[in-house]
Design a protein around this motif. Sequence first.
Motif, PDB file in Angstrom:
ATOM      1  N   ALA A 405       0.880  -1.254  -0.080  1.00 44.22           N
ATOM      2  CA  ALA A 405      -0.081   0.167   0.410  1.00 44.22           C
ATOM      3  C   ALA A 405       0.738   1.450   0.160  1.00 44.22           C
ATOM      4  CB  ALA A 405      -0.776   0.528   1.055  1.00 44.22           C
ATOM      5  N   GLY A 406       2.052   0.786   0.060  1.00 49.15           N
ATOM      6  CA  GLY A 406       3.045   2.417   0.005  1.00 49.15           C
ATOM      7  C   GLY A 406       3.475   2.079   1.292  1.00 49.15           C
ATOM      8  N   ALA A 407       5.596   2.608   0.903  1.00 51.18           N
ATOM      9  CA  ALA A 407       5.769   3.219   2.309  1.00 51.18           C
ATOM     10  C   ALA A 407       4.601   3.548   2.833  1.00 51.18           C
ATOM     11  CB  ALA A 407       6.888   3.498   2.419  1.00 51.18           C
ATOM     12  N   PRO A 408       5.670   3.048   4.751  1.00 52.14           N
ATOM     13  CA  PRO A 408       5.599   3.553   6.155  1.00 52.14           C
ATOM     14  C   PRO A 408       5.580   4.997   6.755  1.00 52.14           C
ATOM     15  CG  PRO A 408       6.614   1.268   6.732  1.00 52.14           C
ATOM     16  CD  PRO A 408       6.361   1.718   5.085  1.00 52.14           C
ATOM     17  N   GLN A 409       6.390   5.543   5.498  1.00 54.20           N
ATOM     18  CA  GLN A 409       6.983   6.465   6.548  1.00 54.20           C
ATOM     19  C   GLN A 409       7.362   7.192   4.586  1.00 54.20           C
ATOM     20  OE1 GLN A 409       9.498   6.234   8.541  1.00 54.20           O
ATOM     21  NE2 GLN A 409       9.190   7.780  10.246  1.00 54.20           N
ATOM     22  N   LEU A 450      -5.266   3.404  10.007  1.00 55.65           N
ATOM     23  CA  LEU A 450      -3.929   3.994  10.966  1.00 55.65           C
ATOM     24  C   LEU A 450      -4.010   4.756  12.820  1.00 55.65           C
ATOM     25  CD1 LEU A 450      -2.207   5.771   7.954  1.00 55.65           C
ATOM     26  CD2 LEU A 450      -2.392   3.618   8.767  1.00 55.65           C
ATOM     27  N   GLU A 451      -5.355   5.255  12.689  1.00 57.74           N
ATOM     28  CA  GLU A 451      -5.066   5.605  14.004  1.00 57.74           C
ATOM     29  C   GLU A 451      -5.837   5.577  15.177  1.00 57.74           C
ATOM     30  OE1 GLU A 451      -5.990  10.103  13.109  1.00 57.74           O
ATOM     31  OE2 GLU A 451      -8.292   9.200  13.873  1.00 57.74           O
ATOM     32  N   HIS A 452      -6.123   3.781  14.799  1.00 58.18           N
ATOM     33  CA  HIS A 452      -6.694   2.562  15.876  1.00 58.18           C
ATOM     34  C   HIS A 452      -5.699   1.314  15.436  1.00 58.18           C
ATOM     35  CE1 HIS A 452      -9.447   4.938  15.984  1.00 58.18           C
ATOM     36  NE2 HIS A 452      -9.835   4.845  17.290  1.00 58.18           N
ATOM     37  N   HIS A 453      -4.076   0.936  14.581  1.00 52.45           N
ATOM     38  CA  HIS A 453      -3.882   0.512  14.128  1.00 52.45           C
ATOM     39  C   HIS A 453      -3.441  -0.796  15.632  1.00 52.45           C
ATOM     40  CE1 HIS A 453      -0.288   2.550  14.807  1.00 52.45           C
ATOM     41  NE2 HIS A 453       0.824   1.676  15.215  1.00 52.45           N
ATOM     42  N   GLU A 454      -2.853   0.400  16.513  1.00 48.97           N
ATOM     43  CA  GLU A 454      -2.568  -1.034  17.664  1.00 48.97           C
ATOM     44  C   GLU A 454      -3.740  -1.315  18.667  1.00 48.97           C
ATOM     45  OE1 GLU A 454      -0.379   2.170  20.061  1.00 48.97           O
ATOM     46  OE2 GLU A 454       1.468   1.920  18.339  1.00 48.97           O
ATOM     47  N   LYS A 459      -6.086  -3.910  14.539  1.00 53.30           N
ATOM     48  CA  LYS A 459      -4.387  -4.488  13.959  1.00 53.30           C
ATOM     49  C   LYS A 459      -5.063  -5.061  12.362  1.00 53.30           C
ATOM     50  CE  LYS A 459      -0.280  -5.904  15.241  1.00 53.30           C
ATOM     51  NZ  LYS A 459       0.239  -6.213  13.678  1.00 53.30           N
ATOM     52  N   PRO A 460      -5.696  -6.654  13.566  1.00 49.35           N
ATOM     53  CA  PRO A 460      -5.924  -7.367  12.147  1.00 49.35           C
ATOM     54  C   PRO A 460      -6.289  -6.738  10.838  1.00 49.35           C
ATOM     55  CG  PRO A 460      -6.852  -8.692  13.830  1.00 49.35           C
ATOM     56  CD  PRO A 460      -6.709  -7.119  14.170  1.00 49.35           C
ATOM     57  N   TYR A 461      -6.709  -5.639  10.981  1.00 49.07           N
ATOM     58  CA  TYR A 461      -7.828  -5.225   9.494  1.00 49.07           C
ATOM     59  C   TYR A 461      -6.670  -4.665   8.878  1.00 49.07           C
ATOM     60  CZ  TYR A 461     -11.965  -6.831  11.276  1.00 49.07           C
ATOM     61  OH  TYR A 461     -13.408  -7.228  10.996  1.00 49.07           O
ATOM     62  N   PHE A 462      -6.059  -4.023  10.317  1.00 50.51           N
ATOM     63  CA  PHE A 462      -4.405  -2.566   9.748  1.00 50.51           C
ATOM     64  C   PHE A 462      -3.179  -3.366   8.374  1.00 50.51           C
ATOM     65  CE2 PHE A 462      -0.495  -1.755  10.789  1.00 50.51           C
ATOM     66  CZ  PHE A 462      -0.056  -0.150  10.194  1.00 50.51           C
ATOM     67  N   ASP A 463      -3.011  -4.197   9.454  1.00 47.86           N
ATOM     68  CA  ASP A 463      -2.284  -5.428   8.764  1.00 47.86           C
ATOM     69  C   ASP A 463      -2.737  -6.500   7.517  1.00 47.86           C
ATOM     70  OD1 ASP A 463      -0.804  -5.155  10.655  1.00 47.86           O
ATOM     71  OD2 ASP A 463      -1.277  -7.427  11.697  1.00 47.86           O
ATOM     72  N   LEU A 464      -3.809  -6.497   6.824  1.00 47.09           N
ATOM     73  CA  LEU A 464      -4.599  -6.803   6.029  1.00 47.09           C
ATOM     74  C   LEU A 464      -4.155  -5.053   4.751  1.00 47.09           C
ATOM     75  CD1 LEU A 464      -8.406  -8.327   7.414  1.00 47.09           C
ATOM     76  CD2 LEU A 464      -6.213  -9.584   5.500  1.00 47.09           C
ATOM     77  N   VAL A 466      -2.204  -2.881   4.753  1.00 51.51           N
ATOM     78  CA  VAL A 466      -0.989  -2.261   4.608  1.00 51.51           C
ATOM     79  C   VAL A 466       0.223  -3.548   4.193  1.00 51.51           C
ATOM     80  CG1 VAL A 466      -2.121  -0.059   5.196  1.00 51.51           C
ATOM     81  CG2 VAL A 466      -0.481  -1.815   6.708  1.00 51.51           C
ATOM     82  N   ALA A 467       0.054  -4.606   5.465  1.00 54.13           N
ATOM     83  CA  ALA A 467       1.020  -5.744   6.064  1.00 54.13           C
ATOM     84  C   ALA A 467       1.793  -6.102   4.728  1.00 54.13           C
ATOM     85  CB  ALA A 467       0.690  -6.769   6.772  1.00 54.13           C
ATOM     86  N   LYS A 468       2.899  -6.472   4.679  1.00 53.13           N
ATOM     87  CA  LYS A 468       3.614  -7.247   3.046  1.00 53.13           C
ATOM     88  C   LYS A 468       2.995  -8.273   3.202  1.00 53.13           C
ATOM     89  CE  LYS A 468       8.369  -4.765   3.232  1.00 53.13           C
ATOM     90  NZ  LYS A 468       9.685  -4.952   3.625  1.00 53.13           N
ATOM     91  N   ARG A 469       2.929  -9.191   1.929  1.00 57.13           N
ATOM     92  CA  ARG A 469       2.600 -10.261   1.606  1.00 57.13           C
ATOM     93  C   ARG A 469       3.059 -10.974   1.177  1.00 57.13           C
ATOM     94  NH1 ARG A 469      -2.643  -6.547  -1.486  1.00 57.13           N
ATOM     95  NH2 ARG A 469      -2.527  -5.682   1.179  1.00 57.13           N
TER      96      ARG A 469
END
Length: 540
Positions: A405-409, A450-454, A459-464, A466-469
């Motif tokens: 989804a693009g770089a995290p920073q 993003l604001e609730h990723h922790e 977190k599972p939805y955040f990972d789906l 943006v996380a690497k695949r």
Amino acid sequence: MKIIYKKPNCLHSLLILLLACWSCSEKKTDLKSPNILFVISDDQSFAHTSFAGSNFANTPAFDRVAREGVYFSNCIAGSPGCAPSRSSIVTGRYPWQNEQSGQHASAWLKKYVPFIDVLDNNGYVTGRTGKGVAPFQYARSPEDSLWRTTDAGGVDHSGIRYKDDKEGIEGYAKGVSGLDYYENFKYFIEHVKKDQPFFFWFGASEPHRAYEKGSWKRMGKKLEDVEVPAFLPDNDEIRGDLLDYAVEIEWFDQHLGKILKYLEDIGELENTIVIVTSDNGKPFPRAKANAYEYGIHVPMAVRYPTAFPGGRIIDAPLSFVDIAPTILEIAGASPEGMMPIAGQSFLNILTSEDNKIKGRVMDYALSGRERHSSSRYQNWGYPQRAIRSKDYLYIWNMKPERWPAGAPQKYDPKDESKLLPMHGIGSDGNYIPQSAYTDIDDCPTKTYLLEHHEDRDIKPYFDLAVAKRPEFELYDIQNDPACLENLVGKAEYIDVEKRLNEALVLELKKTQDPRVVGPDQDVFDTYRRYSHNRNFPSPK
């Protein structure tokens, strides 16, 4: 393949004439040939028409085309991103075949002749309103001698707009285009068409973001009507965002409805082939710019009761590369002058009364992406190739080490010696706009993730999103349209995986995909981007 068939009164002799013209490669001169209205929304997933069962997106105009025509329940876009997908439509070629003219915000080369130019030379008068084949950089001066000058979607003959209104157009939601699509089409018919058959491209800007947040409240929509896909958290923030998306779909559909009524009123509707689709999926995390089901599976219906038996649903896959050769066959026009077309005409499907249809077009469809936005170091993309059968989706992530989804920073545009915080979350806990994962359009849903990723539940939805695949993914889309369970490596799916992998690689080799056959496998990362660029740190 399932076909629901309603027998027509008769098959019009017109198609016989058209097919005869095609077979003898003569230019079309019959002015009674059908008009063609091509209608394309911007960022609409397959599930979001009321014909497809949506309870929160009301689309009576699309429903009419689907109900009275042929509905393709598994239409697969050429790409999960707009520019390459539209390139695929007008050239009949996969995005990876079109060099920079198949890539987002790059240059359109003259040699990639769209089928619309061919229609111009074969008895049709052509026109456009709204978004054409974009975003691309077209020729700016004589120095751009290799570039096309005009939009590959055709000429915009008028630019009639609504008057600006602080409360939104005619009391509608802010964010919809100020173009009056219907009035521009009417102008074309009354001032440009004259006595010739027409091809007209209606390219809506909806439901592309940005939306007016909360517009759904003024439009009388209800949170409880929303169906949230399983890859997103189900709460009022996400439901509201989906309703704002539906409001824009309905604006697009209203203009389609007015155009259909106008054609009916002037006696042209029954002599007009109406094709309605979208360029790619909805602008939400894990949808648009992703080769998953909600990124590449789009609505598609074709209406022409005169010669296409209506009331049918075709559930075999259909590819965007098949649109150009189909329209050319309808027009009785040879693709001479165009680059070699990869697709196959599906006119035989439109006119058929049975399911005895052979060829790749009915077996699977391919899609692919490279660079979507400026989202990684040195404008690198996230190359994907996907193959979709009626039951399965197989994805090849060619650079799995990159962030999907693009770089995290990224670097601070105000001071490029400083890096903005990870995930774009400032010290106050709020998301900094356009600061991370920029292949996902900024929106309330993205901000929430993003604001609730922790948070444990989020977190599972955040990972789906943006996380690497992994390099390869396989999904049973009949039972898992959200693409949550990767079946690669599971014993019971080995044969399916092998079959789809072989079919995908065979087609990529056949179509000379540089990622597979070279000589420069990374050439797509070198094409210049003419839109805004961001600065990202080098990956470790």
